[in-house]
Design a protein around this motif. Structure first.
Motif, PDB file in Angstrom:
ATOM      1  N   GLN A 116       0.979  -1.141  -0.014  1.00  0.00           N
ATOM      2  CA  GLN A 116       0.041  -0.030   0.043  1.00  0.00           C
ATOM      3  C   GLN A 116       1.022   1.129  -0.028  1.00  0.00           C
ATOM      4  N   GLU A 120       0.871   4.418  -2.666  1.00  0.00           N
ATOM      5  CA  GLU A 120       0.799   5.741  -2.473  1.00  0.00           C
ATOM      6  C   GLU A 120       2.074   6.620  -2.914  1.00  0.00           C
ATOM      7  N   ALA A 123       1.351   6.730  -6.746  1.00  0.00           N
ATOM      8  CA  ALA A 123       0.282   7.950  -7.028  1.00  0.00           C
ATOM      9  C   ALA A 123       0.899   9.295  -6.858  1.00  0.00           C
TER      10      ALA A 123
END
Lengths: 158, 294
Positions: A116, A120, A123
């Motif tokens: 995860q 992030e 992104a």
């Protein structure tokens, strides 16, 4: 500094428990397709990071459109749903052709959180890559850190 | 009777020589008079010296790397060493230490109580750290969070558990100064300081002899990883063909020229080098490129 031996000790213990015969019988390509698929995903990461990294390093001229496309590709590669390529037992103590450590599948594994964190960082890089060179440089570092965080815990040293 | 007496005198003399040779060294009491540490600069010394990589609790990430509770184990042919608590706890850490205590520990491997430290603590390298940097580091360390985790005793068997014997080891292996004696320019000299002293790169990347001493004639040429079948890579230009830019970028992001990323212990190191100023990473790269090809 001396080595951090805990992981290799755990791996050695697993080999000892499963036995050499077991390991040998599983070296005939079991999970070979899965291992190939997940390594292909890593190759896609590396290819697109190479385009971005060359600009960040100054080896290539900054090109906002090319940077944005490479960052989009990286995000797309990250979004592929891949748990099927990581079946239990496809670790480096059980099969050949992988450096994936058994710790990935351990009960206290935080690989989900680390994955995860990478999502992030990717992104943020996707948002920054097409803006300007400074933004790209700043956003690629955290992606590298997320790669390192996972490889530190979950990939055997060569 | 006479022979016995001579024997006893010789034995006593031998003991006295051993005692003198193995005496822990210290700086002069006034060595740091007039030196004031700066915690902001100390944060960079902390990163360059890689303190968190060994002294943070095993598996600590992010902000938790600043809680220097210790506990990480280091396998060696002599036993397993455990990094101690160096948080500012007065009881379990270094809360009661003066700057001079820290300087004696880092430069001479001598504890405030006057005991030898084991060289798993890289004082062989830190011996070349500047006193000003040690004062800055001290100023920074005392701002970090307190941990009251007691330090774990080392798991070291006889005869290596006799600390006084480390005095002999120090006679053989310390006080040798720089490996690169003639850096060609200021950048390479800065790189030498970061690689040979603070970064203590040689502690892993230089092979050791049977007694665990660094083989300085094989400086940074790689060596086996204790307790593992892997090897620490050779960093000399004979093997490391990366450009200086590639090396600096690797130390910033962990990305190799092929955009693989660092793993294992080196991923831990990159968390530190990523915090350094750009010029420092370039200096490390310049130093490595300037190493002789053997």
């Amino acid at each position: 500094m001396f080595s951090k031996a805990r992981i290799s000790v755990a791996a050695a213990a697993l080999v000892a428990m499963t036995g050499v015969g077991f390991a040998a019988s599983h070296s005939q390509g079991e999970f070979a397709r899965e291992i190939k698929a997940r390594q292909a995903q890593m190759t896609l990461y590396a290819f697109n990071l190479g385009i971005l990294g060359a600009m960040a390093k100054g080896e290539a001229e900054y090109d906002a459109e090319a940077a944005a496309l490479a960052a989009n590709n990286l995000a797309a590669a990250k979004s592929i749903w891949m748990p099927t390529a990581w079946p239990a037992g496809s670790d480096n103590a059980s099969v050949e052709g992988t450096r994936a450590l058994p710790a990935i599948w351990a009960a206290d594994s935080d690989i989900g959180a680390k994955s995860q964190a990478m999502g992030e960082a990717v992104a943020a890089l996707q948002a920054a890559a097409g803006t300007d060179l400074e933004a790209l440089r700043g956003a690629i570092g955290p992606v590298g850190a997320s790669c390192g965080a996972c490889h530190k815990s979950f990939r055997a040293e060569e | 009777m006479r022979l016995l007496r001579i024997g006893a005198i010789l034995a006593l003399a031998g003991l006295a020589v051993f005692w003198l040779l193995t005496r822990p060294e210290r700086l002069a009491q006034d060595a740091l008079n007039g030196t004031t540490g700066d915690a902001t600069r100390g944060a960079l010394v902390f990163a360059a010296a890689g303190c968190a990589s060994c002294h943070a609790a095993p598996g600590a990430e992010g902000e938790a790397r600043l809680i220097l509770a210790g506990g990480e184990g280091f396998a060696s042919p002599f036993g397993t060493f455990y990094a101690p608590n160096i948080s500012p706890s007065p009881e379990h850490g270094i809360g009661g230490w003066s700057v001079l205590d820290l300087a004696n520990a880092m430069q001479h491997g001598t504890s405030p109580e006057g005991q030898h430290y084991y060289p798993a603590f890289p004082y062989v390298s830190y011996a070349n750290a500047e006193l000003g940097d040690i004062a800055d580091l001290h100023a920074y360390l005392i701002t970090l969070p307190v941990s009251n985790t007691p330090s774990r005793a080392h798991d070291v068997g006889f005869p290596f558990n006799i600390r006084r014997g480390l005095g002999m080891w120090k006679q053989l292996n310390t006080g040798k100064g720089w490996v690169m004696t003639d850096p060609a320019d200021d950048q390479i000299a800065r790189g030498r300081y970061l690689v040979e002293a603070l970064g203590h790169c040689g502690e892993c990347h230089t092979p050791r002899d049977a007694l665990g001493g660094l083989q300085r004639d094989k400086w940074l040429s790689g060596g086996p990883i204790p307790g593992s079948k892997g090897r620490f890579p050779d960093l000399t230009p004979k093997t490391l063909k990366w450009s200086a830019e590639d090396i600096a970028y690797y130390l910033e992001t962990g990305f190799t020229p092929d955009y693989d990323s660092a793993g294992g212990a080196m991923a831990e190191v990159i968390q530190n080098t990523a915090q350094l100023p750009t010029e420092d990473r370039a200096a490390i790269a310049a130093y490595l490129k300037a190493l002789p090809v053997n």
